[in-house]
Enzyme design. Structure first.
Site: not given
Ligand code: NAD
Ligand code: ZN
Length: 237
Positions: A113, A121
């Site tokens: 992602h 760009c």
């Molecule tokens: P989500 O927020 O939908 O789900 C998070 C999951 O993590 C939940 O199922 C929850 O139960 C679990 N969780 C919470 N605490 C935890 C822990 N301590 N250990 C293990 N699991 C735990 O996240 P997603 O499914 O990754 O989708 C969200 C989208 O948003 C992704 O595509 C991502 O690119 C983006 N995002 C990225 C970040 C980052 O880069 N750190 C943060 C937030 C969202």
């Molecule tokens: Zn360009």
């Protein structure tokens, strides 16, 4: 519980926002479906970028500040240690845009992602993404590409195609063990990877404090926080 890894196993890891939660980075769905207080449609879609590039850069600038302050937790470190024990048969795919896996020492990984600390760009003119740690307070601070297009975050907005899909598909087809950590199973295509692995006959394990939406696809579910469960979970034969 332990998960044994045999000499013939190839391991595919998929991580989501949950693995970075214990580093202090909020998950996406932890806040009533808001991401750090913002609606996804306002900050993470092609339409938001067209309507309000300043607002989009303000959001990702704030995430850069948070991301730089955060440190890898025991779960990121456990993944780097596992990779070191499985040369040539370990692959990590993260949905996260933070760089905590790299900072923990992971090497063979893709950011499907995108990458919070890169920009590219907006015109897709063919120039590769560049490293970019900057925090942009106003739009006139945002550099332009040599072609004239404005730089945008190197992030896959909702509705855009994830990065590195051919490599990911090939790695899944070769894997015999898929471990999915801290992802709610709501965002496709990542939520479908377990199904591909399952159909190819791989063992599939989920680790997180609550059952994901695609729980029925897993052969094992280990309920708990990634930073507590992962250290010591694997035995490598
Ligand atoms: P989500 O927020 O939908 O789900 C998070 C999951 O993590 C939940 O199922 C929850 O139960 C679990 N969780 C919470 N605490 C935890 C822990 N301590 N250990 C293990 N699991 C735990 O996240 P997603 O499914 O990754 O989708 C969200 C989208 O948003 C992704 O595509 C991502 O690119 C983006 N995002 C990225 C970040 C980052 O880069 N750190 C943060 C937030 C969202
Ligand atoms: Zn360009």
């Amino acid at each position: 519980m332990t998960i044994s890894i045999a000499p013939t196993d190839r391991v595919f890891i998929l991580t989501g926002a949950g693995i970075s939660a214990e580093s202090g980075l909020p998950t996406f769905r932890s806040d009533n479906g808001l991401w750090c207080g913002h609606r996804v449609e306002d900050v993470c879609t092609p339409d938001a970028w067209r309507r309000d590039p300043a607002g989009v850069w303000a959001f990702y600038s704030e995430l850069r500040v948070q991301g730089q302050k955060a440190k890898p937790n025991p779960a990121h470190i456990a993944m780097a240690e596992l990779e070191a024990k499985l040369p040539g048969r370990f692959f990590l795919c993260t949905q996260n845009v933070d760089n905590l896996h790299e900072r923990a020492g992971s090497h063979n990984l893709v950011h499907m992602h995108g990458d919070l600390f890169k920009a590219r760009c907006e015109r897709e003119c063919g120039r590769p993404p560049i490293d970019d740690q900057s925090v942009y307070a106003t739009l006139d601070q945002v550099p332009h590409c040599p072609c004239g297009g404005r730089l945008r975050p190197h992030i896959v907005f909702f509705g855009e195609v994830p990065l590195e899909m051919p490599r990911i598909e090939s790695e899944i087809s070769r894997s015999t063990l898929m471990v999915v950590i801290g992802t709610s199973g709501a965002v496709y295509p990542a939520a479908g990877f377990v199904n591909w692995a399952h159909q190819a006959g791989a063992r599939t394990v989920y680790i997180g404090p609550e059952r994901p939406l695609n729980a029925s696809e897993f052969t094992h579910i280990v309920e708990g926080k990634a930073g507590v469960v992962l250290p010591g979970l694997f035995t490598v034969a």
